[in-house]
Structure formats: C-alpha cells, structure tokens
Design an enzyme around this catalytic site. Structure first.
Site, PDB file in Angstrom:
ATOM      1  N   HIS A 108       6.677  32.718  52.240  1.00 39.38           N
ATOM      2  CA  HIS A 108       6.178  31.561  52.983  1.00 39.38           C
ATOM      3  C   HIS A 108       4.652  31.566  52.994  1.00 39.38           C
ATOM      4  CE1 HIS A 108       9.833  30.102  55.331  1.00 39.38           C
ATOM      5  NE2 HIS A 108      10.273  30.955  54.434  1.00 39.38           N
ATOM      6  N   TYR A 131       7.033  26.743  64.944  1.00 38.58           N
ATOM      7  CA  TYR A 131       6.797  27.252  66.294  1.00 38.58           C
ATOM      8  C   TYR A 131       6.531  26.019  67.164  1.00 38.58           C
ATOM      9  CZ  TYR A 131       6.214  32.067  64.560  1.00 38.58           C
ATOM     10  OH  TYR A 131       6.420  33.310  63.989  1.00 38.58           O
ATOM     11  N   PRO A 177       8.105  38.842  70.801  1.00 40.70           N
ATOM     12  CA  PRO A 177       8.355  38.554  69.386  1.00 40.70           C
ATOM     13  C   PRO A 177       7.556  37.382  68.798  1.00 40.70           C
ATOM     14  CG  PRO A 177      10.233  37.867  70.734  1.00 40.70           C
ATOM     15  CD  PRO A 177       9.302  38.593  71.640  1.00 40.70           C
ATOM     16  N   LYS A 232       5.428  40.722  65.130  1.00 41.14           N
ATOM     17  CA  LYS A 232       4.691  41.954  64.808  1.00 41.14           C
ATOM     18  C   LYS A 232       5.460  43.252  64.970  1.00 41.14           C
ATOM     19  CE  LYS A 232       0.950  40.328  63.395  1.00 41.14           C
ATOM     20  NZ  LYS A 232       1.281  40.058  62.023  1.00 41.14           N
ATOM     21  N   TYR A 278      -1.556  36.876  61.551  1.00 43.95           N
ATOM     22  CA  TYR A 278      -0.136  36.640  61.272  1.00 43.95           C
ATOM     23  C   TYR A 278       0.306  37.313  59.966  1.00 43.95           C
ATOM     24  CZ  TYR A 278       4.308  34.116  61.382  1.00 43.95           C
ATOM     25  OH  TYR A 278       5.642  33.796  61.430  1.00 43.95           O
TER      26      TYR A 278
HETATM   27  P1  FAD Z   1      14.474  50.317  66.269  1.00 40.44           P
HETATM   28  O1  FAD Z   1      14.699  49.317  65.213  1.00 40.44           O
HETATM   29  O2  FAD Z   1      14.826  49.974  67.675  1.00 40.44           O
HETATM   30  O3  FAD Z   1      15.254  51.639  65.830  1.00 40.44           O
HETATM   31  C1  FAD Z   1      15.464  52.725  66.693  1.00 40.44           C
HETATM   32  C2  FAD Z   1      16.754  53.411  66.333  1.00 40.44           C
HETATM   33  O4  FAD Z   1      16.931  54.549  67.157  1.00 40.44           O
HETATM   34  C3  FAD Z   1      17.965  52.511  66.567  1.00 40.44           C
HETATM   35  O5  FAD Z   1      18.763  52.471  65.421  1.00 40.44           O
HETATM   36  C4  FAD Z   1      18.656  53.163  67.751  1.00 40.44           C
HETATM   37  O6  FAD Z   1      20.069  52.976  67.712  1.00 40.44           O
HETATM   38  C5  FAD Z   1      18.264  54.606  67.593  1.00 40.44           C
HETATM   39  N1  FAD Z   1      18.321  55.396  68.827  1.00 40.44           N
HETATM   40  C6  FAD Z   1      18.041  54.993  70.083  1.00 40.44           C
HETATM   41  N2  FAD Z   1      18.207  56.009  70.942  1.00 40.44           N
HETATM   42  C7  FAD Z   1      18.589  57.081  70.214  1.00 40.44           C
HETATM   43  C8  FAD Z   1      18.891  58.414  70.547  1.00 40.44           C
HETATM   44  N3  FAD Z   1      18.871  58.848  71.813  1.00 40.44           N
HETATM   45  N4  FAD Z   1      19.247  59.254  69.556  1.00 40.44           N
HETATM   46  C9  FAD Z   1      19.279  58.831  68.269  1.00 40.44           C
HETATM   47  N5  FAD Z   1      18.985  57.570  67.902  1.00 40.44           N
HETATM   48  C10 FAD Z   1      18.644  56.706  68.867  1.00 40.44           C
HETATM   49  N6  FAD Z   1       9.410  42.291  64.665  1.00 40.44           N
HETATM   50  C11 FAD Z   1       8.742  41.752  63.619  1.00 40.44           C
HETATM   51  O7  FAD Z   1       7.906  42.455  63.030  1.00 40.44           O
HETATM   52  N7  FAD Z   1       8.932  40.463  63.181  1.00 40.44           N
HETATM   53  C12 FAD Z   1       9.810  39.658  63.789  1.00 40.44           C
HETATM   54  O8  FAD Z   1      10.009  38.525  63.321  1.00 40.44           O
HETATM   55  C13 FAD Z   1      10.534  40.166  64.934  1.00 40.44           C
HETATM   56  N8  FAD Z   1      11.431  39.400  65.596  1.00 40.44           N
HETATM   57  C14 FAD Z   1      12.214  39.967  66.561  1.00 40.44           C
HETATM   58  C15 FAD Z   1      13.169  39.178  67.132  1.00 40.44           C
HETATM   59  C16 FAD Z   1      13.996  39.722  68.102  1.00 40.44           C
HETATM   60  C17 FAD Z   1      15.032  38.839  68.732  1.00 40.44           C
HETATM   61  C18 FAD Z   1      13.869  41.106  68.472  1.00 40.44           C
HETATM   62  C19 FAD Z   1      14.795  41.725  69.498  1.00 40.44           C
HETATM   63  C20 FAD Z   1      12.900  41.890  67.905  1.00 40.44           C
HETATM   64  C21 FAD Z   1      12.057  41.334  66.948  1.00 40.44           C
HETATM   65  N9  FAD Z   1      11.076  42.097  66.338  1.00 40.44           N
HETATM   66  C22 FAD Z   1      10.321  41.534  65.336  1.00 40.44           C
HETATM   67  C23 FAD Z   1      10.855  43.482  66.733  1.00 40.44           C
HETATM   68  C24 FAD Z   1      11.522  44.507  65.821  1.00 40.44           C
HETATM   69  O9  FAD Z   1      12.897  44.236  65.710  1.00 40.44           O
HETATM   70  C25 FAD Z   1      11.294  45.932  66.337  1.00 40.44           C
HETATM   71  O10 FAD Z   1       9.931  46.094  66.627  1.00 40.44           O
HETATM   72  C26 FAD Z   1      11.749  46.996  65.326  1.00 40.44           C
HETATM   73  O11 FAD Z   1      13.149  47.104  65.338  1.00 40.44           O
HETATM   74  C27 FAD Z   1      11.143  48.384  65.621  1.00 40.44           C
HETATM   75  O12 FAD Z   1      11.641  49.333  64.724  1.00 40.44           O
HETATM   76  P2  FAD Z   1      11.849  50.843  65.163  1.00 40.44           P
HETATM   77  O13 FAD Z   1      12.364  51.552  63.963  1.00 40.44           O
HETATM   78  O14 FAD Z   1      10.636  51.345  65.830  1.00 40.44           O
HETATM   79  O15 FAD Z   1      12.958  50.796  66.315  1.00 40.44           O
HETATM   80  C1  DHB Z   2      11.561  35.410  63.422  1.00 43.31           C
HETATM   81  C2  DHB Z   2      11.330  36.132  64.560  1.00 43.31           C
HETATM   82  C3  DHB Z   2      10.096  36.046  65.176  1.00 43.31           C
HETATM   83  O1  DHB Z   2       9.858  36.769  66.289  1.00 43.31           O
HETATM   84  C4  DHB Z   2       9.096  35.241  64.661  1.00 43.31           C
HETATM   85  O2  DHB Z   2       7.911  35.165  65.288  1.00 43.31           O
HETATM   86  C5  DHB Z   2       9.336  34.529  63.507  1.00 43.31           C
HETATM   87  C6  DHB Z   2      10.578  34.620  62.889  1.00 43.31           C
HETATM   88  C7  DHB Z   2      12.876  35.504  62.762  1.00 43.31           C
HETATM   89  O3  DHB Z   2      13.746  36.187  63.332  1.00 43.31           O
HETATM   90  O4  DHB Z   2      13.073  34.920  61.694  1.00 43.31           O
END
Ligand code: FAD
Ligand code: DHB
Length: 392
Positions: A73, A202, A294, A298, A386
């Site tokens: 995009h 957005y 979100p 980021k 962004y």
């Molecule tokens: P996580 O993905 O949370 O992974 C952590 C892992 O640890 C999980 O698999 C969990 O099951 C495991 N775990 C937890 N506790 C334990 C334990 N005690 N022992 C062993 N394992 C454990 N980010 C973006 O960059 N762009 C976006 O567009 C965006 N949109 C989002 C939309 C939504 C609706 C949500 C909820 C989040 C969004 N995010 C976005 C954020 C993004 O999903 C998170 O920041 C990302 O998952 C972080 O990755 P991580 O590996 O740090 O943690």
């Molecule tokens: C999506 C999630 C976001 O938080 C965002 O800012 C843009 C797109 C997505 O899930 O596609």
C-alpha cells in the site's frame, strides 16, 4: 536438567523471529509457548507491516509468501466530515507498507523454525523464571505431556506479550511503568467480502472512529471504536454493519460491501511502557515491555524492532563475550518505543471521539485533521512515522 543458550518465552512475532535470528548465527535456543500451535496460528491481530519489518523478513529469507500474498500500500485515506483525504505514503516518503496478517507471519515463522529441526514447546504450563540475576537463569514448566521440566540458560528472552510471566518475574521496585488508558476499545471483525476500497480508510465520525482494512482480495478487516465496557453480545452482525455504514458515510462514490462475519473481538486500548527492558539476564522484547493503542499500527512492528537489536546483541555476548550491545539494548529500544508511543497516541486522540467530548476537544481534532491533510510538512511527518522510521 536441560541446557540451552537462550530460553525464549512466547511464540509470538518477537519470540519466533528471535529464535530464527539466533539460529542463523548458530546460537541454540528453546522456545516455550503457553498456547497450542493451532491457537497462535489463528489468532487474528495486526495487519500492517512497516517497510522496515518487511525488509528484515526479506533479509532473513522469510518473506516468500509475504511477497506473494502481502498487499503493498502506497497510501491510505483519512476520512472526516464526509470527505476522503489521501495520505500519499509513497509520494511523501518513497516507502510503502504491506498489509499481511500477523498470524500469517506467525505461520511462516513457525514453519521456518520447524524446518530447522528445532521445535517449539507448545502448551507449556506453569512457566516460571528463576535466578535471573545470575549467569545461569532457569526456566521451569510443565510440558504438554504433563512432565515437569527445567531448562538452564545463559540468557532468557521474555517475549510473552503483555499478560506473560516475564515482566511480573522482575522484583518490585526495579521497573518504572508508564501507563495510560483510553476511554475506548476496538470491536474488530473479519468479513468474507472483497474490501470496499483498495486502500485503508481511517474514518473519524461524530459517532466514533472506524477503520477499513483487509487481509486478502476476499477478506475485509473492519474496526469500530466502542466503549471499553461493551460486550460482543450487544453487537449483532446487523448492528455492526449499520454502524460501519454510518461511520464510513461519505459524499462521493463508496459502497460498504457486506459479507459473513467470521471473527469478532473487542480489544481495550492502552499505552504502557516499562523501563528498563532488562533485569539481570532477562531481556524483555515486544508487548511484554510495551504496548500501544492500535491506531498507529505499531505494536507488531515494535516487537520486530526490539528483536532486531536483541538478536545481534545476544550473539555478541554468546560468541565474543562482549556484553556492550546488551548493555545498550534497553536504552536504544526505548527511543523507538517512545516515538511509536507518541505517534500512536497522536493518531488515537486525533481520530477517536471521547464519550462526553467537549466542543473544545472536538474543534482541536478537526483543526489537527485539516492541518494534517493540507500541509505537506504535517502529512510527511505522519507518513514517515507510519511507514517506519529508519534505524540509527
Ligand atoms: P504476542 O504476539 O502477544 O506473543 C506473546 C506470546 O507469548 C503469545 O503467543 C502468548 O500465548 C505467549 N505467552 C503468554 N504468556 C506465556 C507464558 N506464561 N508462557 C509461555 N508463553 C506465554 N500491531 C501492528 O504493528 N500493526 C497493526 O496493524 C496492529 N493491529 C492490532 C490490532 C489488534 C486488534 C490487536 C489486538 C493488536 C494489534 N497490533 C498491531 C499489536 C500486535 O498484535 C502486538 O503488538 C504483537 O502481537 C506483539 O508481538 P509479541 O510477540 O511481543 O507478543
Ligand atoms: C490494521 C490494524 C491496525 O491497528 C491499523 O492501524 C491498520 C490496520 C489491520 O488489522 O489490518
């Protein structure tokens, strides 16, 4: 007792990518994940990959499917007062983002891990961290078969997300936490329909924020700002489509395409950072150390950015006994983290409608939106954040 160099807690983007980075450098790691493989591969979350995230995955040879199926995009729309205003990411920065679901990245990383012959300990229960202030920290857990296990490591990487066990294992008083909650949550849905627009939208509306995104030419991803106390039971499919249609209404050509809703969830919004991202031989990465609302897309990108620093810093320690890069890890990560915190706060407060918003705040939001879409300087500032700021 089992032995590894790096014990990685959590198989999200941070933990899995770290395992891969270390593997390519010949460093041994064990990954423990509380959930099942099926669960983590199907957890619908982020969708936007910064160009820096895509670049790293490509450099590591992990982007074949992303390059085939990801949707590049070069811009998105800010929709307010019934009009669209395009933010030309590519024109303003020379860079673009890629829409590719986080769970697809997780699937690719799990496949890459399994292909190395090193597994992942899924369904690890009662994970506990010990001796973090020594040079031989340990992890204990009960494995999927019910056996009590113990792992001695040189270093532990806490990649277990916001609700994990790593951050709470650090003694009270060591970390400073910065916490901010918002009076909003996002109701997210996945809809079996072609996206209604080629680019993300957005939308800021009097009734609240809405976001139009996608996962593929057949799957749309849509979000609605709701009250944090909202329950999914209150949101029938018909109500969701009605509310989306209202918030995306615009003067001009736009039809919101409807389809079966295959996933629905509500996520509260929060900003949270702990400093430092380290205690002794435990290093925090990703959501375990910081979360962002979100709106700026980021969270996952920050998790990847942390690991991009942590991987080489661990290699320096474990190969050359050089602890200097690890000593800078927290400070260097936190610079990018705070920039993303600010950007996410900025996007969130510009686009959401607070429940009892006063007319003053409303006017400020409009002024900021109009400035952002009419000033090349303001639009460029938004765009460069962004798409992902360069690494120093
Ligand atoms: P996580 O993905 O949370 O992974 C952590 C892992 O640890 C999980 O698999 C969990 O099951 C495991 N775990 C937890 N506790 C334990 C334990 N005690 N022992 C062993 N394992 C454990 N980010 C973006 O960059 N762009 C976006 O567009 C965006 N949109 C989002 C939309 C939504 C609706 C949500 C909820 C989040 C969004 N995010 C976005 C954020 C993004 O999903 C998170 O920041 C990302 O998952 C972080 O990755 P991580 O590996 O740090 O943690
Ligand atoms: C999506 C999630 C976001 O938080 C965002 O800012 C843009 C797109 C997505 O899930 O596609």
């Amino acid at each position: 007792m089992e032995r590894t160099q790096v014990g990685i807690v959590g198989a999200g983007p941070a933990g899995l990518l770290l395992a891969h980075l270390l593997y390519t450098e010949g460093i041994d790691a064990v990954v423990l994940e509380a959930r099942s493989r099926e669960y983590v591969e199907n957890r619908v979350r982020a969708g936007v990959c910064e160009h820096t995230t895509v670049g790293l995955l490509r450099d590591l040879g992990l982007a074949d499917r992303l390059d085939r199926e990801g949707l590049p995009h070069g811009g998105f729309s800010l929709r307010f007062d019934r009009a669209d205003h395009r933010i030309d990411l590519a024109g303003l920065t020379g860079k673009s983002i890629t829409v590719y679901g986080q769970q697809e990245i997780v699937k690719d990383l799990i496949a890459a891990r399994l292909a190395t012959g090193r597994g992942i300990e899924f369904e690890a229960a009662d994970v506990a961290l010990h001796d973090l202030e020594t040079e031989t920290p340990r992890i204990t857990w009960t494995d999927a078969g019910g056996t009590a296990r113990e792992l001695r490591c040189d270093v532990i990487a806490g990649c277990d997300g916001f609700h994990g066990v790593s951050r709470p294992s650090i003694p009270a008083g060591v970390l400073t936490a910065y916490d901010h909650t918002y009076p909003f949550a996002w109701l997210g849905v996945l809809a079996r329909t072609a996206p209604s627009s080629e680019e993300l939208i957005y939308a800021r509306h009097e009734r609240g924020f809405a976001l139009h995104s996608m996962r593929s030419p057949e799957l749309a991803r849509l979000y609605l700002q709701v009250d944090p106390t909202e329950r999914l039971d209150n949101w029938s499919d018909a109500r969701i489509w009605d509310e989306l249609a209202t918030r995306f209404s615009v003067d001009g050509d736009f039809t919101l395409r409807e389809g079966a809703l295959v996933e629905k969830s509500i996520t509260p919004m929060r900003s949270f950072v702990v400093e430092p991202m380290r205690y002794g031989r435990l290093f925090l990465a990703g959501d375990s150390a910081h979360i962002v609302p979100p709106t700026g897309a980021k969270g996952m990108n920050l998790a990847v950015a942390d690991v991009r620093r942590l991987g080489p810093a661990l290699v320096a320690l474990l190969r050359k006994n050089d602890s200097r890069p690890l000593d800078c890890y927290s400070e260097q990560c936190l610079r990018r983290v705070w920039r993303a915190e600010h950007f996410s706060y900025f996007m969130t407060t510009m686009l959401h409608r607070a429940p009892n918003a006063d007319p003053f705040t409303d006017r400020l939001q409009h002024s900021q939106l109009r400035y952002t879409v009419s000033s090349a300087a303001a639009a460029t500032s938004l765009a460069e954040n962004y798409v992902g700021l360069p690494f120093d």
